[in-house]
Motif scaffolding. Structure first.
Motif, PDB file in Angstrom:
ATOM      1  N   TYR A 140      59.725  33.888  56.141  1.00 38.22           N
ATOM      2  CA  TYR A 140      61.166  33.798  56.899  1.00 38.22           C
ATOM      3  C   TYR A 140      62.079  33.738  55.883  1.00 38.22           C
ATOM      4  N   GLY A 141      63.245  33.981  56.322  1.00 41.38           N
ATOM      5  CA  GLY A 141      64.304  33.968  55.389  1.00 41.38           C
ATOM      6  C   GLY A 141      64.517  34.706  54.054  1.00 41.38           C
ATOM      7  N   GLN A 142      63.539  35.616  53.929  1.00 38.99           N
ATOM      8  CA  GLN A 142      63.791  36.381  52.608  1.00 38.99           C
ATOM      9  C   GLN A 142      64.428  37.747  52.966  1.00 38.99           C
ATOM     10  N   GLY A 143      64.910  38.020  54.297  1.00 39.47           N
ATOM     11  CA  GLY A 143      65.648  39.511  54.545  1.00 39.47           C
ATOM     12  C   GLY A 143      64.913  40.571  54.633  1.00 39.47           C
ATOM     13  N   LYS A 144      63.677  40.261  55.536  1.00 42.29           N
ATOM     14  CA  LYS A 144      62.733  41.627  55.297  1.00 42.29           C
ATOM     15  C   LYS A 144      62.887  42.126  56.589  1.00 42.29           C
ATOM     16  N   THR A 145      63.493  41.799  57.806  1.00 46.65           N
ATOM     17  CA  THR A 145      63.853  42.826  58.873  1.00 46.65           C
ATOM     18  C   THR A 145      65.169  43.435  58.266  1.00 46.65           C
ATOM     19  N   THR A 146      66.080  42.688  57.799  1.00 42.58           N
ATOM     20  CA  THR A 146      67.251  43.594  57.424  1.00 42.58           C
ATOM     21  C   THR A 146      67.025  44.325  56.696  1.00 42.58           C
ATOM     22  N   THR A 147      66.005  44.293  55.501  1.00 42.27           N
ATOM     23  CA  THR A 147      65.909  44.981  54.271  1.00 42.27           C
ATOM     24  C   THR A 147      65.096  46.397  55.043  1.00 42.27           C
ATOM     25  N   THR A 148      64.115  46.191  56.100  1.00 37.44           N
ATOM     26  CA  THR A 148      63.574  47.200  56.817  1.00 37.44           C
ATOM     27  C   THR A 148      64.459  48.496  57.348  1.00 37.44           C
ATOM     28  N   GLY A 149      65.594  47.769  57.890  1.00 39.98           N
ATOM     29  CA  GLY A 149      66.772  48.453  58.391  1.00 39.98           C
ATOM     30  C   GLY A 149      67.179  49.393  57.094  1.00 39.98           C
ATOM     31  N   LYS A 150      67.569  48.793  56.181  1.00 43.76           N
ATOM     32  CA  LYS A 150      68.020  49.329  55.088  1.00 43.76           C
ATOM     33  C   LYS A 150      67.248  50.562  54.439  1.00 43.76           C
ATOM     34  N   LEU A 151      65.939  50.119  54.316  1.00 40.69           N
ATOM     35  CA  LEU A 151      64.872  51.094  53.837  1.00 40.69           C
ATOM     36  C   LEU A 151      65.004  52.264  54.759  1.00 40.69           C
ATOM     37  N   ALA A 152      65.195  52.062  56.226  1.00 44.04           N
ATOM     38  CA  ALA A 152      65.050  52.905  57.011  1.00 44.04           C
ATOM     39  C   ALA A 152      66.317  54.202  56.785  1.00 44.04           C
ATOM     40  N   LEU A 153      67.532  53.534  56.645  1.00 49.58           N
ATOM     41  CA  LEU A 153      68.445  54.360  56.107  1.00 49.58           C
ATOM     42  C   LEU A 153      68.496  54.922  55.120  1.00 49.58           C
ATOM     43  N   TYR A 154      67.955  54.507  54.167  1.00 49.47           N
ATOM     44  CA  TYR A 154      67.532  55.106  52.503  1.00 49.47           C
ATOM     45  C   TYR A 154      66.873  56.365  52.665  1.00 49.47           C
ATOM     46  N   TYR A 155      65.878  56.358  53.719  1.00 45.96           N
ATOM     47  CA  TYR A 155      64.857  57.606  53.644  1.00 45.96           C
ATOM     48  C   TYR A 155      65.361  58.575  54.760  1.00 45.96           C
ATOM     49  N   SER A 156      66.302  58.125  55.643  1.00 46.16           N
ATOM     50  CA  SER A 156      67.004  59.054  56.764  1.00 46.16           C
ATOM     51  C   SER A 156      68.010  59.676  55.694  1.00 46.16           C
ATOM     52  N   LYS A 157      68.475  59.271  54.882  1.00 47.09           N
ATOM     53  CA  LYS A 157      69.509  59.991  54.044  1.00 47.09           C
ATOM     54  C   LYS A 157      68.975  61.040  53.136  1.00 47.09           C
ATOM     55  N   LYS A 158      67.656  60.762  52.959  1.00 47.64           N
ATOM     56  CA  LYS A 158      66.826  61.756  51.906  1.00 47.64           C
ATOM     57  C   LYS A 158      66.297  62.822  52.915  1.00 47.64           C
ATOM     58  N   GLY A 159      66.653  62.804  54.349  1.00 43.86           N
ATOM     59  CA  GLY A 159      66.137  63.863  55.166  1.00 43.86           C
ATOM     60  C   GLY A 159      64.803  63.808  55.824  1.00 43.86           C
ATOM     61  N   PHE A 160      64.447  62.375  55.806  1.00 45.51           N
ATOM     62  CA  PHE A 160      62.986  62.123  56.217  1.00 45.51           C
ATOM     63  C   PHE A 160      63.388  61.816  57.935  1.00 45.51           C
ATOM     64  N   SER A 161      62.386  61.947  58.712  1.00 49.38           N
ATOM     65  CA  SER A 161      62.454  61.306  60.011  1.00 49.38           C
ATOM     66  C   SER A 161      61.781  60.009  60.064  1.00 49.38           C
ATOM     67  N   VAL A 162      62.146  59.023  60.561  1.00 51.42           N
ATOM     68  CA  VAL A 162      61.647  57.767  60.100  1.00 51.42           C
ATOM     69  C   VAL A 162      61.460  56.987  61.588  1.00 51.42           C
ATOM     70  N   GLY A 163      60.533  55.967  61.576  1.00 52.45           N
ATOM     71  CA  GLY A 163      60.173  55.356  62.899  1.00 52.45           C
ATOM     72  C   GLY A 163      59.738  53.962  62.588  1.00 52.45           C
ATOM     73  N   LEU A 164      60.490  52.877  63.019  1.00 51.29           N
ATOM     74  CA  LEU A 164      60.302  51.553  62.665  1.00 51.29           C
ATOM     75  C   LEU A 164      59.478  51.060  63.774  1.00 51.29           C
ATOM     76  N   ILE A 165      58.393  50.027  63.513  1.00 47.00           N
ATOM     77  CA  ILE A 165      57.520  49.427  64.176  1.00 47.00           C
ATOM     78  C   ILE A 165      57.780  47.997  64.344  1.00 47.00           C
ATOM     79  N   GLY A 166      58.307  47.224  65.068  1.00 45.52           N
ATOM     80  CA  GLY A 166      58.431  45.829  65.125  1.00 45.52           C
ATOM     81  C   GLY A 166      57.137  44.995  65.559  1.00 45.52           C
ATOM     82  N   ALA A 167      56.598  44.514  64.536  1.00 43.90           N
ATOM     83  CA  ALA A 167      55.150  43.848  64.515  1.00 43.90           C
ATOM     84  C   ALA A 167      55.438  42.200  64.338  1.00 43.90           C
ATOM     85  N   ASP A 168      56.528  41.747  64.299  1.00 43.66           N
ATOM     86  CA  ASP A 168      56.920  40.300  64.226  1.00 43.66           C
ATOM     87  C   ASP A 168      56.674  39.616  65.607  1.00 43.66           C
ATOM     88  N   VAL A 169      55.693  39.159  65.888  1.00 44.24           N
ATOM     89  CA  VAL A 169      55.482  38.561  67.305  1.00 44.24           C
ATOM     90  C   VAL A 169      55.788  37.061  67.453  1.00 44.24           C
TER      91      VAL A 169
END
Length: 454
Positions: free
Chosen positions: A106-135
């Protein structure tokens, strides 16, 4: 700036080499002590520090400099190379279809970083899907959905479901047509057996090509045990260091890679969704040592300003013709605003880090905003030909912008200085070629149509 404290200490070490009358064993010994102090204060692991400085000392004393290179440059190059070796564990995450599993406390910025990584790959032309497995964290899925909406990618989650591995299995099936699938897993306040068991089950179901550990650069020496535990559980392949834009020491997090044999793949350099940089060891150390990173500056400009050729064309035309207008200046200021903080941009320009103590970044950033407001109160005629702006126009512009006439005159003074600089570069063939080479290799002499408009 990334790891500002360590960078300043390392630049002081290089400055000491440069100001020395000669390089002898006594200076090398003192330099190694300064290096040890700088790295230890930044929380770099003691064993790694001693190993690095022993290598620097041995090479500096026994390795002859290359032909034509001074001993000062030789020692500086050795320090640079050994610092690169300290943080370089291989290439980043490859640009190919894959599943990426994010892990961390917790508190390391994991979920925010997941969103940032999704943007990075989207900008590279990849289709991206995110799975929320934090229960376990109630707001985690909502946060991920908000991030997904912001970057334009789909998010899969099952509110109220406690079987994280089951969510991931169904999410992967849902996103079977996506090129990139990123899994945001649960964190904890501390390493616990149930957390380790859960991420093992998720890894078995997802079979991710990349298992990325997200580490807050402020955690210090605790980063080592954290990295080791996650690595033992799922085999960490990459590390993303977050909050590298603050005053964090960062050395503990960097040291943690030695516990995993994984490579640093990205740096989180700000709170904005786009503040995620692919990690390059040479460029990272170059920036720490005040050598800048012009290629990163150009890439940042390309990403945030749109068409690189159009951006370069505007600069080139202003330089070639000498017709640098307030519209051109407005364009440049807007581009700077899109690219991030002024301090971040300055850190990418070679040599500018040495001026950091003399620059009030906050005041400068505010001044740029004021200048843009003033230009918004001008007519297009005034922006195209600022020479017509006299006393009465200054009064009208200042009233419309809600500033003082002095502020308007200050803008005009800044404009005239910028125009003079652009004109100087445009007239000096050697200077303009060197300038444009640094900006990405644009050859102004090839722009015949601009020459014709002079």
């Amino acid at each position: 700036m990334v790891m500002e404290g360590l960078g300043k200490s390392l630049r002081n070490v290089l400055s000491r080499i440069g100001s020395a009358s000669s390089v002898d064993d006594e200076l090398i010994k003192d330099i190694c002590k300064d290096l040890q102090r700088a790295l230890l204060e930044a929380d770099v692991n003691v064993r790694l520090v001693l190993d690095l400085t022993n290598k620097v000392k041995d090479r500096a004393q026994n390795e002859p400099p290359a032909a034509g290179r001074s001993m000062k440059d030789h020692v500086t190059q050795i320090i640079y190379q050994e610092l690169v070796n300290l943080v370089d564990n291989g290439e980043g995450i490859p640009l190919k279809p894959q599943t990426i599993m994010m892990v961390g406390l917790y508190g390391q910025g994991k979920t925010t970083t997941t969103g940032k990584l999704a943007l990075y790959y989207s900008k590279k032309g990849f289709s991206v899907g995110l799975i929320g497995a934090d229960v376990y964290r109630p707001a985690a899925l909502d946060q991920l959905k908000q991030l997904g909406e912001k970057v334009g990618v789909d998010v899969y989650g099952e509110p109220g479901e406690s079987d994280a591995a089951g969510i991931v299995k169904r999410g992967i099936e849902k996103f079977k047509d996506k090129k990139i699938v990123i899994i945001d897993t649960s964190g904890r306040h501390a390493l616990e057996d149930d957390l380790i068991d859960e991420i093992k089950r998720i890894a078995e179901v997802a079979k991710p090509e990349e298992r990325v550990l997200v580490l807050d650069s402020q955690v210090g020496q605790q980063a080592g045990p954290q990295a080791e535990a996650f690595h033992n559980a799922v085999g960490v392949t990459g590390v993303i260091l977050t909050k590298m834009d603050g005053t964090a020491k960062g050395g503990g997090a960097i040291s943690a890679i030695s516990k995993t044999n994984a490579r640093i793949v990205f740096l989180g350099t700000g709170e904005h969704i786009r503040d995620l940089e692919p990690f390059d060891a040479n460029k990272f150390i170059s920036r720490l040592l005040g050598m800048g990173d012009l290629s990163a500056l150009i890439q940042l400009a390309k990403d945030e300003m749109g068409d690189e050729e159009e951006a370069m064309g505007k600069v080139a035309k202003a330089m070639m013709t000498g017709k640098f207008t307030l519209n051109d200046m407005y364009y440049q200021m807007s581009a700077v605003g899109k690219m991030g903080t002024l301090q971040k941009i300055m850190s990418l320009i070679p040599g500018m880090s040495s001026m950091e103590d003399r620059i009030d970044y906050e005041a400068s950033q505010k001044k740029l905003q004021v200048f843009r407001v003033i230009m918004d109160s001008m007519t297009n005629e005034e922006k195209e030909d600022p020479s017509i702006i006299k006393a009465k126009r200054i009064e009208r512009i200042s009233a419309g912008a809600g500033v003082t006439p002095h502020d308007v005159r200050e803008l005009l003074k800044q404009y005239n200085q910028s125009k003079k600089m652009m004109s100087s570069i445009g007239k000096d063939r050697k200077m303009r070629k060197q300038f444009m080479k640094q900006l990405g290799g644009v050859d102004l002499d090839s722009l015949k149509e601009l020459q014709g408009s002079q």
